[in-house]
Design a protein around this motif. Structure first.
Motif, mmCIF file in Angstrom:
data_model
loop_
_atom_site.group_PDB
_atom_site.id
_atom_site.type_symbol
_atom_site.label_atom_id
_atom_site.label_comp_id
_atom_site.label_asym_id
_atom_site.label_seq_id
_atom_site.Cartn_x
_atom_site.Cartn_y
_atom_site.Cartn_z
ATOM 1 N N ARG A 135 -32.032 11.363 -14.809
ATOM 2 C CA ARG A 135 -30.707 10.806 -14.536
ATOM 3 C C ARG A 135 -29.654 11.912 -14.432
ATOM 4 O O ARG A 135 -28.840 11.920 -13.516
ATOM 5 C CB ARG A 135 -30.320 9.798 -15.627
ATOM 6 N N VAL A 136 -29.668 12.822 -15.366
ATOM 7 C CA VAL A 136 -28.718 13.938 -15.318
ATOM 8 C C VAL A 136 -28.938 14.741 -14.047
ATOM 9 O O VAL A 136 -27.993 15.078 -13.337
ATOM 10 C CB VAL A 136 -28.851 14.837 -16.563
ATOM 11 N N GLY A 137 -30.195 15.052 -13.751
ATOM 12 C CA GLY A 137 -30.508 15.829 -12.553
ATOM 13 C C GLY A 137 -30.045 15.166 -11.277
ATOM 14 O O GLY A 137 -29.545 15.836 -10.362
ATOM 15 N N SER A 138 -30.175 13.837 -11.211
ATOM 16 C CA SER A 138 -29.754 13.138 -9.988
ATOM 17 C C SER A 138 -28.243 13.229 -9.795
ATOM 18 O O SER A 138 -27.767 13.371 -8.671
ATOM 19 C CB SER A 138 -30.219 11.683 -10.010
ATOM 20 N N VAL A 139 -27.485 13.163 -10.869
ATOM 21 C CA VAL A 139 -26.026 13.279 -10.754
ATOM 22 C C VAL A 139 -25.637 14.727 -10.448
ATOM 23 O O VAL A 139 -24.830 14.982 -9.557
ATOM 24 C CB VAL A 139 -25.327 12.772 -12.035
ATOM 25 N N LEU A 140 -26.218 15.668 -11.178
ATOM 26 C CA LEU A 140 -25.878 17.075 -10.944
ATOM 27 C C LEU A 140 -26.212 17.486 -9.509
ATOM 28 O O LEU A 140 -25.459 18.225 -8.879
ATOM 29 C CB LEU A 140 -26.598 17.977 -11.935
ATOM 30 N N LYS A 141 -27.334 17.003 -9.009
ATOM 31 C CA LYS A 141 -27.766 17.364 -7.652
ATOM 32 C C LYS A 141 -26.708 16.978 -6.627
ATOM 33 O O LYS A 141 -26.455 17.717 -5.681
ATOM 34 C CB LYS A 141 -29.081 16.662 -7.343
ATOM 35 N N ASP A 142 -26.090 15.825 -6.822
ATOM 36 C CA ASP A 142 -25.086 15.355 -5.868
ATOM 37 C C ASP A 142 -23.717 15.996 -6.054
ATOM 38 O O ASP A 142 -22.909 15.990 -5.137
ATOM 39 C CB ASP A 142 -24.939 13.831 -5.978
ATOM 40 N N LEU A 143 -23.442 16.533 -7.245
ATOM 41 C CA LEU A 143 -22.083 16.981 -7.531
ATOM 42 C C LEU A 143 -21.902 18.476 -7.748
ATOM 43 O O LEU A 143 -20.834 19.011 -7.463
ATOM 44 C CB LEU A 143 -21.555 16.253 -8.777
ATOM 45 N N GLU A 144 -22.900 19.128 -8.268
ATOM 46 C CA GLU A 144 -22.759 20.544 -8.596
ATOM 47 C C GLU A 144 -22.668 21.348 -7.294
ATOM 48 O O GLU A 144 -23.496 21.180 -6.404
ATOM 49 C CB GLU A 144 -23.972 20.981 -9.412
ATOM 50 N N CYS A 145 -21.672 22.209 -7.188
ATOM 51 C CA CYS A 145 -21.460 22.869 -5.892
ATOM 52 C C CYS A 145 -21.558 24.388 -5.938
ATOM 53 O O CYS A 145 -21.313 25.046 -4.942
ATOM 54 C CB CYS A 145 -20.129 22.437 -5.298
ATOM 55 N N ASP A 146 -21.908 24.970 -7.069
ATOM 56 C CA ASP A 146 -22.125 26.412 -7.058
ATOM 57 C C ASP A 146 -23.176 26.786 -8.097
ATOM 58 O O ASP A 146 -23.512 26.009 -8.962
ATOM 59 C CB ASP A 146 -20.822 27.200 -7.266
ATOM 60 N N ASP A 147 -23.686 27.980 -7.952
ATOM 61 C CA ASP A 147 -24.780 28.433 -8.826
ATOM 62 C C ASP A 147 -24.273 29.444 -9.852
ATOM 63 O O ASP A 147 -24.888 30.464 -10.084
ATOM 64 C CB ASP A 147 -25.930 29.004 -8.014
ATOM 65 N N SER A 148 -23.175 29.106 -10.480
ATOM 66 C CA SER A 148 -22.564 30.070 -11.388
ATOM 67 C C SER A 148 -22.791 29.764 -12.863
ATOM 68 O O SER A 148 -22.130 30.347 -13.716
ATOM 69 C CB SER A 148 -21.059 30.131 -11.122
ATOM 70 N N TYR A 149 -23.728 28.865 -13.180
ATOM 71 C CA TYR A 149 -23.945 28.559 -14.594
ATOM 72 C C TYR A 149 -24.679 29.715 -15.266
ATOM 73 O O TYR A 149 -25.772 30.094 -14.859
ATOM 74 C CB TYR A 149 -24.741 27.269 -14.786
ATOM 75 N N GLU A 150 -24.032 30.292 -16.277
ATOM 76 C CA GLU A 150 -24.614 31.378 -17.059
ATOM 77 C C GLU A 150 -24.554 31.000 -18.532
ATOM 78 O O GLU A 150 -23.471 30.983 -19.111
ATOM 79 C CB GLU A 150 -23.837 32.675 -16.864
ATOM 80 N N PRO A 151 -25.695 30.695 -19.145
ATOM 81 C CA PRO A 151 -25.677 30.393 -20.573
ATOM 82 C C PRO A 151 -25.198 31.608 -21.370
ATOM 83 O O PRO A 151 -25.427 32.749 -20.974
ATOM 84 C CB PRO A 151 -27.138 30.089 -20.901
ATOM 85 N N ARG A 152 -24.545 31.338 -22.482
ATOM 86 C CA ARG A 152 -24.043 32.425 -23.329
ATOM 87 C C ARG A 152 -25.094 32.887 -24.333
ATOM 88 O O ARG A 152 -24.875 33.807 -25.080
ATOM 89 C CB ARG A 152 -22.808 31.943 -24.090
ATOM 90 N N SER A 153 -26.230 32.245 -24.336
ATOM 91 C CA SER A 153 -27.251 32.513 -25.337
ATOM 92 C C SER A 153 -28.156 33.679 -24.943
ATOM 93 O O SER A 153 -28.622 33.758 -23.807
ATOM 94 C CB SER A 153 -28.113 31.264 -25.512
ATOM 95 N N PRO A 154 -28.457 34.556 -25.901
ATOM 96 C CA PRO A 154 -29.421 35.625 -25.617
ATOM 97 C C PRO A 154 -30.837 35.089 -25.386
ATOM 98 O O PRO A 154 -31.654 35.754 -24.755
ATOM 99 C CB PRO A 154 -29.369 36.508 -26.863
ATOM 100 N N ALA A 155 -31.114 33.865 -25.825
ATOM 101 C CA ALA A 155 -32.450 33.280 -25.637
ATOM 102 C C ALA A 155 -32.755 33.013 -24.174
ATOM 103 O O ALA A 155 -33.919 32.931 -23.779
ATOM 104 C CB ALA A 155 -32.583 31.991 -26.443
ATOM 105 N N VAL A 156 -31.733 32.883 -23.361
ATOM 106 C CA VAL A 156 -31.923 32.620 -21.927
ATOM 107 C C VAL A 156 -31.093 33.593 -21.088
ATOM 108 O O VAL A 156 -30.563 33.241 -20.039
ATOM 109 C CB VAL A 156 -31.599 31.142 -21.589
#
Length: 124
Positions: A64-85
């Motif tokens: 469900r989250v993926g289906s909404v994000l797919k339609d709305l997210e418009c850039d690839d700038s997500y950078e987690p702040r965690s050193p684990a990723v």
């Protein structure tokens, strides 16, 4: 904090205005594509859950989250702040597709998953 109550004025009369209200509310504090999309995904999940008598299967949440994000997210700038990723910079939905199966397989408690991601404004 502000997103869940956005549903209240729309409970009696469903309309597309719910999505406008949710987006505007999200933009007040985090005017960012991934953050706004995640707020709208959260509203979509809450709305969907109001109409169900049974809890959804575990995979439903990611789908469900993926289906909404797919339609709305418009850039690839997500950078987690965690050193684990460290080093991840793509769409938030790609991050979720990568990380949620890992934490589900390991059956990590929510607090441990949140500590792994350091999600900040993205409602992870």
């Amino acid at each position: 904090m502000r997103i869940a109550p956005i549903l209240i004025p729309h409970l009696r009369n469903s309309s597309p205005e719910l999505w406008v209200d949710a987006a505007l509310c999200a933009m007040l504090t985090h005017n960012d594509s991934a953050s706004i999309a995640s707020c709208l995904a959260f509203v979509a999940m809450l709305w969907d859950r109001l109409c169900r008598d049974e809890p959804p299967q575990p995979h439903w949440w990611l789908e469900r989250v993926g289906s909404v994000l797919k339609d709305l997210e418009c850039d690839d700038s997500y950078e987690p702040r965690s050193p684990a990723v460290k080093g991840f910079r793509e769409m938030l939905r790609q991050f979720l597709e990568q990380e949620l199966p890992v934490v589900m397989e390991k059956q990590l408690p929510v607090v441990d998953a949140c500590n792994r991601w350091l999600s900040g404004a993205y409602l992870l």
